[in-house]
Design a protein around this motif. Structure first.
Motif, PDB file in Angstrom:
ATOM      1  N   PRO A  56       0.823  -1.236   0.000  1.00 11.49           N
ATOM      2  CA  PRO A  56       0.000   0.000   0.000  1.00 11.49           C
ATOM      3  C   PRO A  56       0.845   1.269   0.000  1.00 11.49           C
ATOM      4  O   PRO A  56       0.513   2.236  -0.692  1.00 11.49           O
ATOM      5  N   GLY A  57       1.937   1.273   0.764  1.00 10.93           N
ATOM      6  CA  GLY A  57       2.809   2.448   0.785  1.00 10.93           C
ATOM      7  C   GLY A  57       3.471   2.691  -0.557  1.00 10.93           C
ATOM      8  O   GLY A  57       3.591   3.840  -1.005  1.00 10.93           O
ATOM      9  N   VAL A  58       3.913   1.615  -1.212  1.00  7.77           N
ATOM     10  CA  VAL A  58       4.544   1.743  -2.519  1.00  7.77           C
ATOM     11  C   VAL A  58       3.549   2.284  -3.546  1.00  7.77           C
ATOM     12  O   VAL A  58       3.870   3.176  -4.346  1.00  7.77           O
ATOM     13  N   VAL A  59       2.323   1.743  -3.514  1.00  9.05           N
ATOM     14  CA  VAL A  59       1.277   2.199  -4.441  1.00  9.05           C
ATOM     15  C   VAL A  59       0.961   3.671  -4.199  1.00  9.05           C
ATOM     16  O   VAL A  59       0.804   4.462  -5.143  1.00  9.05           O
ATOM     17  N   TRP A  60       0.860   4.064  -2.919  1.00 10.35           N
ATOM     18  CA  TRP A  60       0.554   5.458  -2.585  1.00 10.35           C
ATOM     19  C   TRP A  60       1.623   6.386  -3.132  1.00 10.35           C
ATOM     20  O   TRP A  60       1.314   7.418  -3.741  1.00 10.35           O
ATOM     21  N   PHE A  61       2.891   6.047  -2.889  1.00  9.63           N
ATOM     22  CA  PHE A  61       3.976   6.904  -3.371  1.00  9.63           C
ATOM     23  C   PHE A  61       4.005   6.947  -4.896  1.00  9.63           C
ATOM     24  O   PHE A  61       4.270   7.994  -5.486  1.00  9.63           O
ATOM     25  N   PHE A  62       3.720   5.838  -5.535  1.00 12.70           N
ATOM     26  CA  PHE A  62       3.742   5.816  -6.999  1.00 12.70           C
ATOM     27  C   PHE A  62       2.653   6.722  -7.572  1.00 12.70           C
ATOM     28  O   PHE A  62       2.907   7.507  -8.493  1.00 12.70           O
ATOM     29  N   ILE A  63       1.453   6.656  -6.994  1.00  9.13           N
ATOM     30  CA  ILE A  63       0.327   7.419  -7.526  1.00  9.13           C
ATOM     31  C   ILE A  63       0.465   8.903  -7.224  1.00  9.13           C
ATOM     32  O   ILE A  63       0.240   9.762  -8.096  1.00  9.13           O
ATOM     33  N   PHE A  64       0.841   9.233  -5.992  1.00  9.36           N
ATOM     34  CA  PHE A  64       0.815  10.631  -5.568  1.00  9.36           C
ATOM     35  C   PHE A  64       2.174  11.329  -5.629  1.00  9.36           C
ATOM     36  O   PHE A  64       2.238  12.559  -5.499  1.00  9.36           O
ATOM     37  N   SER A  65       3.260  10.586  -5.822  1.00 12.77           N
ATOM     38  CA  SER A  65       4.570  11.217  -5.861  1.00 12.77           C
ATOM     39  C   SER A  65       5.274  11.062  -7.207  1.00 12.77           C
ATOM     40  O   SER A  65       6.022  11.959  -7.610  1.00 12.77           O
ATOM     41  N   TYR A  66       5.061   9.953  -7.892  1.00 14.15           N
ATOM     42  CA  TYR A  66       5.784   9.716  -9.139  1.00 14.15           C
ATOM     43  C   TYR A  66       4.940  10.017 -10.377  1.00 14.15           C
ATOM     44  O   TYR A  66       5.440  10.605 -11.331  1.00 14.15           O
ATOM     45  N   VAL A  67       3.676   9.635 -10.373  1.00 14.73           N
ATOM     46  CA  VAL A  67       2.808   9.935 -11.515  1.00 14.73           C
ATOM     47  C   VAL A  67       2.692  11.450 -11.746  1.00 14.73           C
ATOM     48  O   VAL A  67       2.770  11.913 -12.891  1.00 14.73           O
TER      49      VAL A  67
END
Length: 303
Positions: free
Chosen positions: A22-33
């Motif tokens: 969940p943390g990885v998905v959150w960072f990917f969606i809100f920080s990398y995308v």
């Protein structure tokens, strides 16, 4: 390490990776995308053209910012306020954690911890409203105490003479409790035998703190300091937006507020994106530089 061995290892610890997912998905969606939107800083962005249809502008908006007659003042104010927050606010949670660790009355300790944590969960709007009531020169409790002592009422808010004290003081008050949690956890992990050995050697309580407790939190403090350095170009827009006014404009105008007013208030999205990107790049350079220095000096670093 072969790919098959790596996958076997991941599968063996799959439960832990599921907790991490969940943390990885959150960072990917809100920080990398959202990094896709960086190109707005290099385009004459329009809503009709979007990210890819707007014409390229190159470094036009970066040049506009550096040509702005207040750019030097804004950068200077940002660095000064951020540096004061870092210099005063960074050691305070360490001090609070050490003091709480020395408290042996559990009930008192829990009360102090709760009271110090609560301000972190209160929004800056509520904090500033509370400060306006407490620091008001017209019936505010603090000025009432000063009048009893024979001192004239003081205009604390929106006063250039008290601006830095109010900004740094409110920042420390709001975050000191929450930031002390990680240091308290580090202190709890120190081997108690070290304290016992120090007592046998005749060390006073202060000496035990100096030679056992502080070295025990040293590595954590260095890591958090490196991360804090990355915010040196970010003084905090909400606090400065609410606590700054026309009388303090010359010392209270910072990059965060400038980005918000330019982008949302004036609709200059490309310009605001360029200034925000400038902040981020400087922050990254500072983190990399301090991280390299820390690795050479103390062998402790982020990577």
């Amino acid at each position: 390490m072969t790919a098959s061995f790596l996958w076997r290892r991941i599968w063996r610890h799959r439960v832990f990776y599921l907790f991490l997912l969940p943390g990885v998905v959150w960072f990917f969606i809100f920080s990398y995308v959202p990094l896709f939107g960086i190109q707005v800083a290099f385009r004459d962005y329009t809503f009709s053209g979007g990210f890819t249809g707007s014409p390229w502008a190159g470094l036009k908006y970066f040049q506009q910012f550096f040509d702005y007659y207040k750019s030097e003042e804004i950068i200077r104010n940002t660095i000064v306020i951020s540096f004061l927050k870092l210099a005063i606010g960074f050691p305070m949670p360490i001090l609070l954690a050490i003091l709480l660790n020395e408290v042996h009355r559990l009930k008192f300790k829990k009360v102090v911890q709760t009271l110090s944590y609560l301000p972190y969960f209160v929004s800056w709007i509520v904090v500033v409203t509370l400060m306006q009531r407490l620091l008001s020169p017209y019936g505010g409790p603090l000025n009432e105490l000063l009048s009893i002592a024979g001192i004239e009422p003081i205009q604390f808010l929106y006063n250039p003479n008290w601006f830095y004290q109010v900004i740094v003081g409110s920042e420390v008050w709001k975050n000191i409790g929450w930031n002390s949690i990680i240091y308290m956890a580090a202190i709890a992990g120190i081997d108690q035998q070290q304290y016992e050995a120090a007592k046998i050697d005749g060390a006073s309580r202060f000496r035990q703190i100096w030679h056992v407790t502080l070295p025990g939190v040293r590595n954590i403090a260095i890591i958090l300091f490196i991360l804090s350095i990355g915010s040196l170009m970010s003084a905090g827009y909400e606090q400065l937006l609410l606590l700054s006014g026309p009388p303090t404009a010359s010392i209270g105008s910072v990059l965060d507020v400038h980005v918000i007013t330019s982008g949302i208030g004036e609709g200059r999205l490309s310009y605001a994106a360029a200034v925000g990107l400038f902040q981020s790049v400087i922050g990254l350079i500072l983190i990399l530089t301090v991280n390299r220095i820390a690795r050479k000096v103390s062998d402790v670093s982020l990577f």
